[in-house]
Design an enzyme around this catalytic site. Structure first.
Site, PDB file in Angstrom:
ATOM      1  N   ASP A 180       0.849  -1.108   0.156  1.00  0.00           N
ATOM      2  CA  ASP A 180       0.258  -0.145  -0.086  1.00  0.00           C
ATOM      3  C   ASP A 180       0.945   1.364   0.084  1.00  0.00           C
ATOM      4  O   ASP A 180       1.731   1.394  -0.519  1.00  0.00           O
ATOM      5  CB  ASP A 180      -1.052  -0.276   1.311  1.00  0.00           C
ATOM      6  N   HIS A 203       2.097   1.371  -2.815  1.00  0.00           N
ATOM      7  CA  HIS A 203       1.604   2.892  -4.035  1.00  0.00           C
ATOM      8  C   HIS A 203       1.328   4.252  -3.789  1.00  0.00           C
ATOM      9  O   HIS A 203       0.772   4.902  -3.886  1.00  0.00           O
ATOM     10  CB  HIS A 203      -0.298   2.694  -3.126  1.00  0.00           C
TER      11      HIS A 203
END
Length: 360
Positions: A180, A203
């Site tokens: 993430d 991310h």
């Protein structure tokens, strides 16, 4: 007991390899704190982790389902030693449905720092956390240095370092690869400095998401410099939810000297962030974004839209600056371009394709 060293593997505490050391660690910590008279745990204290600590694989033995290791209400803590906190998260990732729905079961975060001030985390690793690797809340003057975060790119909801309602956090010389956001910056974060961080997989480095909950606090004074992002799904990002319950601000945010290596969405402001597609996009975000700069950002984009600045309808971004942007598209789905709305940025030395011509 006099101040000094408290070794959990000593005969006094009895910790053994490949066994549950929870009680030994708790006893050693209690004695170390008691040694800092007259106020327990108010003097400087250092915890050195050598070797690997492993969390219970299924989380069933944890006293709190959302927490493995928690440091709270401390001043002058140093966490060091070259060791690894292994969350053993593979089983939890398979069961995690937080990417599909907002209300999901709590899953353990490797390391929580709550109201910890004037402290340092250095030379340790967070490995395969079940949820976020690190959560920093209510902290002041807190530094991560030579810190490592490692998890597979498909591990769900494993943000590297999440910061919220904290002032004066510094992250430097740190390597983060996870599933993430490498660094996620929540509401109330002020005077954050991120330097010499490598991110990937992950991310990206993200402000937000903001505007999901009532009474969120402003974000201000964010400086991200001299970082490298490699094969991440986003680069540097600001994300806010539509239909915010309350108004707030995100301001004085600066990204400078960033290298993008085959990154999708290298520069992105998304004020319609809605990951579960269950929010009211027709109601715009109430988070005012202003005084934002992107300077000297170079490298390659794996998506043709290398710059996207989508600001809120009726609440345009203000004082947005782009300078010395040099990105090349590494794919074959057309030409590199930019998409922008509700913003009129100041452009200096940016190719026409990335110059963010505003769209209605």
């Amino acid at each position: 007991m006099a101040a000094g060293d408290f070794d959990v593997t000593s005969a006094q505490y009895g910790a053994k390899p490949d066994s549950d050391i929870t009680q030994a660690l708790a006893n050693a910590w209690k004695d170390a704190c008691a040694s800092t008279s007259p106020s327990p745990c108010k003097a400087p204290i250092e915890m050195q982790v050598q070797g690997t600590l492993q969390a219970p694989e299924d989380g069933s033995q944890l006293s709190k389902p959302d927490t493995w290791i928690d440091f709270s209400y401390l001043d002058k803590l140093t966490l060091s030693g070259g060791g690894t906190f292994d969350g053993q998260g593979a089983l939890a990732w398979k069961q995690n449905d937080c990417h599909k729905k907002a209300n999901c079961n709590s899953i353990a975060i490797n390391l929580r720092f709550n109201f910890v001030n004037n402290s340092v985390v250095k030379d340790v690793t967070s490995l395969n956390s079940k949820n976020f690797h690190v959560n920093v809340i209510g902290c002041n003057q807190f530094t991560f240095q030579d810190f490592t975060v490692t998890a597979p790119g498909d591990s769900i909801n494993t943000d590297g370092i999440h910061i919220g309602r904290s002032t004066g956090v510094n992250i430097t010389d740190t390597k983060i690869g996870t599933g993430d956001d490498c660094i996620s910056i929540g509401d109330g974060t002020k005077q954050l400095t991120v330097t010499k961080v490598t991110c990937g997989p992950g991310h990206g480095i993200s402000i937000g998401s903001l505007g999901r909950y009532p009474k969120e606090e402003p974000v201000e004074g964010i400086n991200v410099r001299n970082c490298t992002l490699s094969k991440t799904t986003n680069g540097v990002r600001i994300k806010t939810w539509p239909a915010s319950p309350d108004a707030s601000t995100a301001s004085d945010i600066h990204f400078e000297d960033i290298i993008m290596d085959d990154v999708a969405n290298p520069i992105i402001v998304d004020q319609e962030y809605c990951p579960w597609n269950n929010c009211k996009k027709e109601a715009p975000s109430k988070i005012k974004v202003s005084n934002v700069s992107f300077k000297n950002i170079k490298g390659t984009s794996s998506s043709p839209v290398a710059v996207k600045i989508a600001c809120a309808k009726g609440l345009p971004c203000e004082k947005v600056e782009m300078t010395d942007i040099d990105l090349k598209y590494s794919g074959n789905q057309g030409s590199i371009t930019s998409e922008c709305s509700n913003v009129q940025p100041t452009i200096t030395r940016v190719p026409n394709a990335l110059a963010c011509a505003a769209k209605s």
